[in-house]
Design an enzyme around this catalytic site. Structure first.
Site, PDB file in Angstrom:
ATOM      1  N   LYS A  33      -6.204  -5.441   8.592  1.00 40.81           N
ATOM      2  CA  LYS A  33      -6.926  -6.256   7.599  1.00 40.81           C
ATOM      3  C   LYS A  33      -8.248  -6.891   8.424  1.00 40.81           C
ATOM      4  O   LYS A  33      -8.202  -7.381   9.587  1.00 40.81           O
ATOM      5  CB  LYS A  33      -5.965  -7.741   7.526  1.00 40.81           C
ATOM      6  CG  LYS A  33      -6.662  -8.683   6.260  1.00 40.81           C
ATOM      7  CD  LYS A  33      -6.068  -9.680   6.042  1.00 40.81           C
ATOM      8  CE  LYS A  33      -6.466 -10.226   4.630  1.00 40.81           C
ATOM      9  NZ  LYS A  33      -5.971 -11.789   4.559  1.00 40.81           N
ATOM     10  N   SER A  49      -1.083 -14.820  -1.636  1.00 35.69           N
ATOM     11  CA  SER A  49      -1.270 -14.711  -0.334  1.00 35.69           C
ATOM     12  C   SER A  49      -1.729 -16.134   0.357  1.00 35.69           C
ATOM     13  O   SER A  49      -2.684 -16.729  -0.339  1.00 35.69           O
ATOM     14  CB  SER A  49      -2.513 -13.799   0.290  1.00 35.69           C
ATOM     15  OG  SER A  49      -1.901 -12.613   0.326  1.00 35.69           O
ATOM     16  N   ARG A  79      -3.084  -1.124  -2.596  1.00 35.28           N
ATOM     17  CA  ARG A  79      -4.352  -2.128  -1.994  1.00 35.28           C
ATOM     18  C   ARG A  79      -5.300  -1.021  -1.859  1.00 35.28           C
ATOM     19  O   ARG A  79      -5.437  -0.021  -1.214  1.00 35.28           O
ATOM     20  CB  ARG A  79      -3.837  -2.378  -0.708  1.00 35.28           C
ATOM     21  CG  ARG A  79      -4.851  -3.477  -0.161  1.00 35.28           C
ATOM     22  CD  ARG A  79      -4.060  -4.101   1.266  1.00 35.28           C
ATOM     23  NE  ARG A  79      -4.900  -5.246   1.829  1.00 35.28           N
ATOM     24  CZ  ARG A  79      -5.804  -5.060   2.938  1.00 35.28           C
ATOM     25  NH1 ARG A  79      -6.096  -3.939   3.573  1.00 35.28           N
ATOM     26  NH2 ARG A  79      -6.225  -6.087   3.289  1.00 35.28           N
TER      27      ARG A  79
HETATM   28  N1  3NM Z   1      -2.736  -9.414   4.654  1.00 34.32           N
HETATM   29  P1  3NM Z   1      -0.081  -4.078   8.978  1.00 34.32           P
HETATM   30  S1  3NM Z   1      -2.169  -9.260   7.094  1.00 34.32           S
HETATM   31  C1  3NM Z   1      -3.038  -6.744   4.154  1.00 34.32           C
HETATM   32  O1  3NM Z   1      -2.090 -12.029   6.736  1.00 34.32           O
HETATM   33  C2  3NM Z   1      -2.764  -7.839   5.185  1.00 34.32           C
HETATM   34  O2  3NM Z   1      -2.459 -11.919   4.507  1.00 34.32           O
HETATM   35  C3  3NM Z   1      -2.500  -9.994   5.731  1.00 34.32           C
HETATM   36  O3  3NM Z   1      -0.922  -4.546   7.706  1.00 34.32           O
HETATM   37  C4  3NM Z   1      -2.303 -11.473   5.803  1.00 34.32           C
HETATM   38  O4  3NM Z   1       1.575  -3.979   8.495  1.00 34.32           O
HETATM   39  C5  3NM Z   1      -2.388  -7.612   6.481  1.00 34.32           C
HETATM   40  O5  3NM Z   1      -0.434  -2.885   9.318  1.00 34.32           O
HETATM   41  C6  3NM Z   1      -2.167  -6.359   7.010  1.00 34.32           C
HETATM   42  O6  3NM Z   1      -0.197  -5.035   9.988  1.00 34.32           O
HETATM   43  C7  3NM Z   1      -0.785  -5.893   7.059  1.00 34.32           C
END
Ligand code: 3NM
Length: 210
Positions: free
Chosen positions: A143, A114, A40
């Site tokens: 994010k 997503s 990413r």
């Molecule tokens: N996408 P962590 S939340 C890249 O809701 C990403 O689609 C999200 O990171 C979504 O594991 C997110 O540190 C971040 O919470 C995930």
């Protein structure tokens, strides 16, 4: 239908000062049992992203014995997926449509989409996406401008709306991963809870997701 590992590890360039540190991290994840990695990069320009993606692929093939070379998924960009010879691409709601991306990457590479609510999930379910992601399940600081939390209830609901492999994302840790799988996710996507001790953390995820 594709099969996803229980842990979908994300290697986010924002957390690594150099490509070397990023590829070392990825290697530790593979040593910890990861068979699928998402690269990413939300900040680099296309040239930088392609260079780093190519190096990640080169290193992961050079450093892992053949059966352990991980599948590599790139975020957002179908063009860079082909240029870096990755195995798939993961797109969000603001990227090209799933069918446009499918045309570019062809039938063999993996396509993930997503989603952040039931409407988006239903819509993505009708596309040729190989798997769907839903998030954020819990609060996340990885994010920018995350969508509203969907919680475990959102995961349960999503499970009823799609037969495609379902990846839950957002705030998932070793402490809550089992509850997310129990709610119906096939896999958990994680950034933060792998950063400190990637190998050990990945091993623990796999242990508790078995
Ligand atoms: N996408 P962590 S939340 C890249 O809701 C990403 O689609 C999200 O990171 C979504 O594991 C997110 O540190 C971040 O919470 C995930």
């Amino acid at each position: 239908m594709i099969h996803l590992p229980g842990l979908y590890a994300i290697v986010d360039s924002a957390f690594f000062p150099s490509t070397r540190e990023l590829t070392d991290f990825a290697h530790e994840l593979v040593e910890g049992g990861c068979t699928l990695l998402q690269y990413r990069n939300k900040s680099g320009n296309a040239r930088v992203i392609l260079e780093q993606a190519r190096e990640l692929r080169r290193q992961s093939r050079a450093r892992a014995p053949a059966p352990h070379v991980p599948k590599l998924i790139i975020n957002d960009r179908a063009d860079l997926c082909l240029a870096a010879e990755f195995d798939g691409v993961h797109i969000g709601q603001d990227d090209l449509s799933p069918e446009s991306v499918r045309k570019i990457i062809g039938p063999g590479r993996w396509l993930g989409v997503s989603t952040h609510n039931p409407e988006q999930l239903r819509e993505a379910d009708l596309t040729s996406a190989d798997y769907l992601a839903l998030g954020p399940v819990f609060s996340t600081s990885s994010k920018e401008k995350p969508d509203p939390l969907v919680g475990l209830e959102g995961v349960r609901r999503a499970r009823q709306l799609t037969g495609k492999p379902l990846v839950a994302i957002g705030g998932i840790t070793r402490a809550n991963a089992a509850s997310v799988i129990e709610a119906g996710a096939d896999s958990v996507a994680v950034i933060s809870d792998l950063l400190r001790e990637p190998r050990k953390s990945a091993e623990e995820f796999f242990r508790l997701l078995r």
